[in-house]
Design a protein around this motif. Sequence first.
Motif, PDB file in Angstrom:
ATOM      1  N   VAL A  75      -3.102  -2.942  -1.418  1.00  0.00           N
ATOM      2  CA  VAL A  75      -3.283  -2.085  -0.136  1.00  0.00           C
ATOM      3  C   VAL A  75      -2.153  -0.964  -0.295  1.00  0.00           C
ATOM      4  O   VAL A  75      -1.119  -1.207  -0.048  1.00  0.00           O
ATOM      5  CB  VAL A  75      -3.564  -2.707   1.131  1.00  0.00           C
ATOM      6  N   LYS A  76      -2.521   0.385  -0.277  1.00  0.00           N
ATOM      7  CA  LYS A  76      -1.542   1.541  -0.200  1.00  0.00           C
ATOM      8  C   LYS A  76      -1.477   2.118   1.237  1.00  0.00           C
ATOM      9  O   LYS A  76      -0.370   2.661   1.510  1.00  0.00           O
ATOM     10  CB  LYS A  76      -2.107   2.749  -1.084  1.00  0.00           C
ATOM     11  N   GLY A  77      -2.321   1.692   2.130  1.00  0.00           N
ATOM     12  CA  GLY A  77      -2.153   2.283   3.442  1.00  0.00           C
ATOM     13  C   GLY A  77      -3.437   2.198   4.198  1.00  0.00           C
ATOM     14  O   GLY A  77      -4.638   2.184   3.744  1.00  0.00           O
ATOM     15  N   GLU A  78      -3.270   2.305   5.694  1.00  0.00           N
ATOM     16  CA  GLU A  78      -4.499   2.539   6.384  1.00  0.00           C
ATOM     17  C   GLU A  78      -4.161   3.324   7.569  1.00  0.00           C
ATOM     18  O   GLU A  78      -3.041   3.240   8.105  1.00  0.00           O
ATOM     19  CB  GLU A  78      -4.416   1.031   6.955  1.00  0.00           C
ATOM     20  N   HIS A  79      -5.050   4.303   8.056  1.00  0.00           N
ATOM     21  CA  HIS A  79      -4.915   4.820   9.283  1.00  0.00           C
ATOM     22  C   HIS A  79      -6.244   5.009   9.816  1.00  0.00           C
ATOM     23  O   HIS A  79      -7.233   4.760   9.395  1.00  0.00           O
ATOM     24  CB  HIS A  79      -4.103   6.169   8.692  1.00  0.00           C
ATOM     25  N   SER A  80      -5.905   5.442  11.208  1.00  0.00           N
ATOM     26  CA  SER A  80      -7.344   5.715  11.899  1.00  0.00           C
ATOM     27  C   SER A  80      -7.698   6.993  12.080  1.00  0.00           C
ATOM     28  O   SER A  80      -6.691   7.960  12.180  1.00  0.00           O
ATOM     29  CB  SER A  80      -7.125   4.880  13.259  1.00  0.00           C
ATOM     30  N   VAL A  81      -9.059   7.510  11.996  1.00  0.00           N
ATOM     31  CA  VAL A  81      -9.337   8.982  12.058  1.00  0.00           C
ATOM     32  C   VAL A  81     -10.785   8.915  12.670  1.00  0.00           C
ATOM     33  O   VAL A  81     -11.582   7.980  12.407  1.00  0.00           O
ATOM     34  CB  VAL A  81      -9.019   9.614  10.781  1.00  0.00           C
TER      35      VAL A  81
END
Length: 602
Positions: free
Chosen positions: A131-137
């Motif tokens: 897992v490289k990253g998570e963001h909300s959009v």
Amino acid sequence: MAEIQILDDLIVNQIAAGEVVERPASVVKELVENSIDAGSTEVSVSLINGGKSGIEVRDNGSGMDSANAKLALERFGTSKIRNVSDLESISTHGFRGEALPSIASVSQFRLSTQLRELEAGTVIDVHGGIVKGEHSVALLPGTKIEVANLFYNVPARRKFLKSDTTEVGQVKSLLLDFALAYPELRLRLVSDGKELASFAPGGDFFTRAKKLAVAGEKPLECRAETDTAQGAVIAEALLSQPIECVPTSGRLRLLVNKRSVRDKLLLRAVRDGYGNFLRPGRYPQGVLHLTLPPSEVDVNVHPQKAEVRFRRSEIVFATVRRAVEQALRNISAANLLDEDSSPLHSSAGGAYSSGREFPGNWQMAANSASYQRADYPQAVQENFLLADNLSGVAGSSLFLARETVPRPELNQMKFVGQVLSCYLILEAQAHVAILDMHAAHERVMFFKIKSQLNSGPLNSQLLLIPEKITLPEDKREAYEQGRELLNELGFETDLLSAGAIVVRSVPALLSDISVSEFFQDLFAVSEWSDWTRFVSDARDRVIARLACHRSIRKGRKMDAVEVYALLDLLKQAEASGLCPHGRPIVKWFRESEFESLFGRDV
Ligand code: ADP
Ligand code: MG
């Protein structure tokens, strides 16, 4: 001693990917299945370089919140089953919870998803399983999955990918299966920016199948249903006309509860339904869709879910075969009526008004259609079919749809004479027929013996000494399934312990066969579903032998009365459908062929 360690998740996912993810099409399959399971009405697939550089699948389904999105990427994370008993009635495509983590372990993967009720969506990036990253959009409701550089971290597998065109072709074919299984779904395929396919929703299975033209011209619409205590087994199929059948099985799509599968039993049931209409080595084109209660089919037998196992294959087999048989019967009846209405034909007049005769013939032929088998040499069979046609046997007229002047019926023709002490010359309606007297009589005798047999109960004859036959271990299940059937056919048998059966009686007609040889051959026939055919073929061979002995021989002179009687009997025999296999009994010539012989046509 080598030390044992438990593998970590990353490598486990890559191993699983080895089974599930073979090529871009297998990725697309898993992703579109997920979209469908999520209740989407629109799914759009986009490929870059045949999917090798990029695959994107976008849907308008339920979407996920961020907690679920994370779980979806965990091995064995699934919302579709909860316990073992759920496995017995799976109505979704997925259930293993393996696809997303497997794909993410062998690509640069991005999941973007938004639950309809939420304002913001979640984006998670995973590269090679990490897992490289998570963001909300903020996104549109639904889910989009992007798979870049498939197998970038498994070069050995990347090497096995084919040309872009081949990979795109695979995806296209896959989407066609989905389009057939889900007529209500809007589906789109874009490759390197170009739209390759777009399936608009609407209509039922048959409407869509026709629109997608999977079964050639004037396809057969087949449908049959069998009720069981668990629910209905429904076979629907759109199949090609016999003349459009092809020498490969790959053009027949098989769907079971909306899953695309490979299945020999279904393929055989479809071919069986065609009976004699199918030449040896030919396969129909088209699509079969089988719907049955989920509890009647095990979908958990293949990692890519490409194979299934039926709980009661005999019901499935019979339903599919019946669907095809009935459709062929209807179409041949319609064809005959068409031919009937032609002015040329009605001008034939004569004692038999064909308008009243045909429907009756058609029913008789249809009832016994299942006795025929299509495995004798092609040339012989072609001739046989042509020979069949002349006497108005239902169905064979398909092969002559292009004939303009209809052939007269044999028993409406004028007997001209006998030549070479064997051949009868007949004439009518600008046609000449040459009939092999012995072969014709043989067919009549065959019909007589066989219909006598069919009208009474099947006589079986007790063996003086019951015979013990070895039952190969791998045939045991088939035997158990087929035992009842053998019984009906006149073979009374029982299972002994230790890999053997005992045969107590055999059909009277087969009383002089070698029982052990017969059963050895029978067991060599791979499935119980073919056994009826095997036995009825064996009986046919015996009847054919009898018929031959009792038939008039070459050298006998026949007068007109005898000839007309023979023609009438022959018509009955042909119409019954109880014909032996064998060489042709009649050859046809049109007036035009005589004209060209003598140069009159120029
Ligand atoms: P499975 O389909 O066997 O459950 P997957 O790895 O394919 O396993 O997916 C895991 C879970 O992720 C699914 O059970 C489902 O809840 C969720 N999921 C996957 N794809 C989607 C999608 N397109 N829309 C909504 N939920 C999805
Ligand atoms: Mg899935």
